[in-house]
Enzyme design. Structure first.
Site, PDB file in Angstrom:
ATOM      1  N   HIS A 320       0.836  -1.208   0.000  1.00  0.00           N
ATOM      2  CA  HIS A 320       0.000   0.000   0.000  1.00  0.00           C
ATOM      3  C   HIS A 320       0.871   1.258   0.000  1.00  0.00           C
ATOM      4  O   HIS A 320       0.719   2.128  -0.872  1.00  0.00           O
ATOM      5  CB  HIS A 320      -0.898  -0.029   1.245  1.00  0.00           C
ATOM      6  CG  HIS A 320      -1.860   1.109   1.364  1.00  0.00           C
ATOM      7  ND1 HIS A 320      -3.229   0.929   1.408  1.00  0.00           N
ATOM      8  CD2 HIS A 320      -1.670   2.448   1.466  1.00  0.00           C
ATOM      9  CE1 HIS A 320      -3.821   2.112   1.523  1.00  0.00           C
ATOM     10  NE2 HIS A 320      -2.891   3.050   1.572  1.00  0.00           N
ATOM     11  N   GLU A 321       1.786   1.349   0.964  1.00  0.00           N
ATOM     12  CA  GLU A 321       2.548   2.579   1.164  1.00  0.00           C
ATOM     13  C   GLU A 321       3.734   2.725   0.204  1.00  0.00           C
ATOM     14  O   GLU A 321       3.937   3.789  -0.375  1.00  0.00           O
ATOM     15  CB  GLU A 321       3.039   2.656   2.617  1.00  0.00           C
ATOM     16  CG  GLU A 321       1.939   2.641   3.667  1.00  0.00           C
ATOM     17  CD  GLU A 321       1.042   3.871   3.623  1.00  0.00           C
ATOM     18  OE1 GLU A 321       1.418   4.873   2.979  1.00  0.00           O
ATOM     19  OE2 GLU A 321      -0.037   3.814   4.230  1.00  0.00           O
ATOM     20  N   HIS A 325       1.882   4.092  -3.201  1.00  0.00           N
ATOM     21  CA  HIS A 325       2.052   5.534  -3.019  1.00  0.00           C
ATOM     22  C   HIS A 325       3.471   5.999  -3.397  1.00  0.00           C
ATOM     23  O   HIS A 325       3.632   6.968  -4.148  1.00  0.00           O
ATOM     24  CB  HIS A 325       1.765   5.926  -1.570  1.00  0.00           C
ATOM     25  CG  HIS A 325       0.334   5.801  -1.172  1.00  0.00           C
ATOM     26  ND1 HIS A 325      -0.705   6.073  -2.038  1.00  0.00           N
ATOM     27  CD2 HIS A 325      -0.250   5.456   0.016  1.00  0.00           C
ATOM     28  CE1 HIS A 325      -1.860   5.883  -1.406  1.00  0.00           C
ATOM     29  NE2 HIS A 325      -1.602   5.504  -0.163  1.00  0.00           N
ATOM     30  N   GLU A 356      -6.032   6.003  -3.550  1.00  0.00           N
ATOM     31  CA  GLU A 356      -6.279   5.224  -2.337  1.00  0.00           C
ATOM     32  C   GLU A 356      -7.003   3.920  -2.640  1.00  0.00           C
ATOM     33  O   GLU A 356      -6.845   2.926  -1.930  1.00  0.00           O
ATOM     34  CB  GLU A 356      -7.072   6.046  -1.313  1.00  0.00           C
ATOM     35  CG  GLU A 356      -6.289   7.209  -0.706  1.00  0.00           C
ATOM     36  CD  GLU A 356      -5.102   6.754   0.146  1.00  0.00           C
ATOM     37  OE1 GLU A 356      -4.889   5.541   0.307  1.00  0.00           O
ATOM     38  OE2 GLU A 356      -4.374   7.640   0.640  1.00  0.00           O
TER      39      GLU A 356
END
Length: 509
Positions: A320-321, A325, A356
């Site tokens: 996710h991070e 991102h 997101e």
């Protein structure tokens, strides 16, 4: 095996706050292509890296600027600032200043590490960033180099740095831009004690260091019920399978990890992605979310909430991070729309809910049970908060979550920004996760996911038209996206486990 650990300790006045930073090196390993770093990154580039909704970028920069204005002369408690130059190692630059939690709040002791690979026989400096991963069949276009790059000539890896001259223009807008830090109450623990003492009937009265204007809060008070049915269905399915959220958490998340296991797993993941040495990693227990990617002291920083770091969920958080991102942010810096002016020129749609939504899908990718519980509960909680007081909302969430501390955390997220939580109202940002997930799943057969990653911080709706003007060289694709057939199977599995159908999604989207 970690061959060397360098520990530096610094005291921060007046709080006399100590933090530790570890530079970890693995010996006898070749330098990965990702150890070629940007020599200079503009403020707009680093802001875009982490502007998806969990960033404290602007407030951190503002704090640094204000501290320097107050103390223009060297202080015994502060090392002199030295600029980073290609081919030289800046020791003082490797030790960050005081670190703030990404979403404000208290000042717990934190442990920071820069995980890096090293080799004494480094190749000669080069002028371009090497491709990490694969271009997945994308046809590169020959364009002028957009950023100067350099390869560190010392065994220790240096991180991308943001020069002071480049960030000055952003300082004045810091407060209004960094809403997530501004809406974090500073009296959370005090109000939490009152709430629990009242047998959950008290409505907290939150206070803020830099209150956000009512106009801005109203703009974020627009909760939607568009996907409320799907959110409730997802959670009820999980309750049918596991009996309670607590059992679901234990069965699918596993045990909580110690700090040493977190470091080990993060290092292992970074090795797979080829990004060893690029990101400062810190562990804290003062974070509303499970993790966040921010810029601290001009360097990409991953903050992990140790109280929610579970053995089977940690890699999903890293996908996710970092895998989403961070990589999309790095790719974005090569594109013509890397600045706000460029985004306007190309008429880009907002990056959310795609940003997101994609990151949230990657959180559950490859899980044995990819139930979208968290995204569903956040969506539901925000909607209910818009109609309920804090205490009413807390009791309502008992339908899905028994643990009072977990319920408190969800209620604070939904009610942050409010002073008197006895009034209906919400901070609607948390609905973006389920919103983005469902929209991406709805169009999954038409989305070119490697292209979407390559283009950087853009909506999937803009991807096809931007392909013709995009920079396809030097892009980075996360390892879990390399096999597109397997990736597509995982998306289908997520649909099946959450009992979502294409017919249903076509009806609501």
């Amino acid at each position: 095996m970690l061959e060397s650990i360098k520990v530096t300790e610094r005291l921060h006045w007046p709080e006399v706050e100590m933090s530790k930073k570890y530079v970890l090196n693995t010996a006898d390993k070749p330098v990965s292509p990702s150890q070629v770093y940007l020599e200079k990154m503009s403020s707009s580039v680093l802001k875009d890296l982490f502007s998806s909704g969990s960033s404290s970028y602007n407030v951190l920069l503002q704090t640094e600027e204000e501290e320097e204005k107050k103390s223009p002369k060297p202080s015994p408690h502060k090392r002199p600032k030295t600029s980073l130059k290609c081919g030289k190692r800046n020791r003082s630059g490797m030790a960050p200043k005081k670190v703030r939690a990404a979403e404000g709040g208290g000042r717990p002791a934190q442990t920071n590490r820069v995980l890096s690979g090293s080799n004494s026989n480094l190749p000669k400096p080069v002028r371009t960033i090497a491709v990490v991963g694969s271009t997945m069949g994308l046809n590169p276009r020959v364009l002028p180099q957009l950023r100067r790059t350099c390869l560190p000539s010392s065994p220790r890896t240096k991180l991308p740095s943001l020069h002071k001259a480049a960030i000055t223009r952003d300082v004045e807008n810091a407060k209004k831009l960094c809403i997530l830090t501004a809406i974090k109450p500073f009296n959370v623990e005090k109000e939490k004690a009152k709430f629990f003492k009242s047998d959950f009937n008290y409505n907290p009265q939150f206070e803020y260091s830099n209150p956000v204007s009512l106009l801005i809060l109203e703009r974020h008070n627009n909760a939607s019920d568009r996907f409320l049915t799907q959110a409730v269905n997802i959670m009820e399915l999980a309750l049918q399978r596991y009996g309670s959220y607590e059992k679901f958490e234990q069965a699918t998340g596993g045990s909580l990890l110690t700090k040493s296991r977190i470091w080990h797993n993060v290092k292992k993941y970074m090795e797979k992605e080829g990004c060893i040495g690029e990101i400062v990693v810190q562990v804290t227990d003062d974070l509303l979310s499970r993790a966040s990617m921010t810029v601290v002291n001009s360097r990409p920083t991953l903050t992990i909430n140790i109280s929610t770091a579970r053995e089977h969920w940690l890699e999903g958080m890293l996908r996710h991070e970092i895998g989403t991102h961070y990589f999309r942010g790095i790719n974005n810096c090569h594109q013509p729309w890397s600045s706000s002016m460029g985004r306007k020129k190309h008429n880009l749609k907002p990056l959310n809910p795609t940003e997101e939504g994609l990151a949230s899908i990657h959180s559950v990718l490859f899980r044995k049970d990819p139930t979208l519980w968290r995204a569903a509960l956040l969506y539901y909680t925000v909607y209910q908060a818009s109609h309920m007081s804090f205490s009413h909302l807390f009791n309502d969430l008992g339908r899905f979550v028994q643990d009072p501390i977990t319920r408190w955390d969800y209620c604070v997220r939904a009610k942050r920004g409010q002073s008197d939580t006895a009034q209906p109202g919400c901070f609607s940002k948390d609905q973006v996760y389920l919103d983005g997930i469902l929209k991406i799943l709805r169009h999954r057969d038409k989305i070119n996911f490697p292209l979407l990653m390559t283009l950087g911080k853009v909506s999937f709706e803009d991807a096809d038209r931007l392909k013709a003007v995009a920079q396809m060289e030097n892009v980075r694709i996360p390892h879990f996206m390399q096999d597109q057939a397997k990736y597509a199977e995982q998306l289908t599995n997520i649909m099946a486990v959450n009992q979502l159908t294409d017919e249903e999604l076509r009806t609501i989207i």
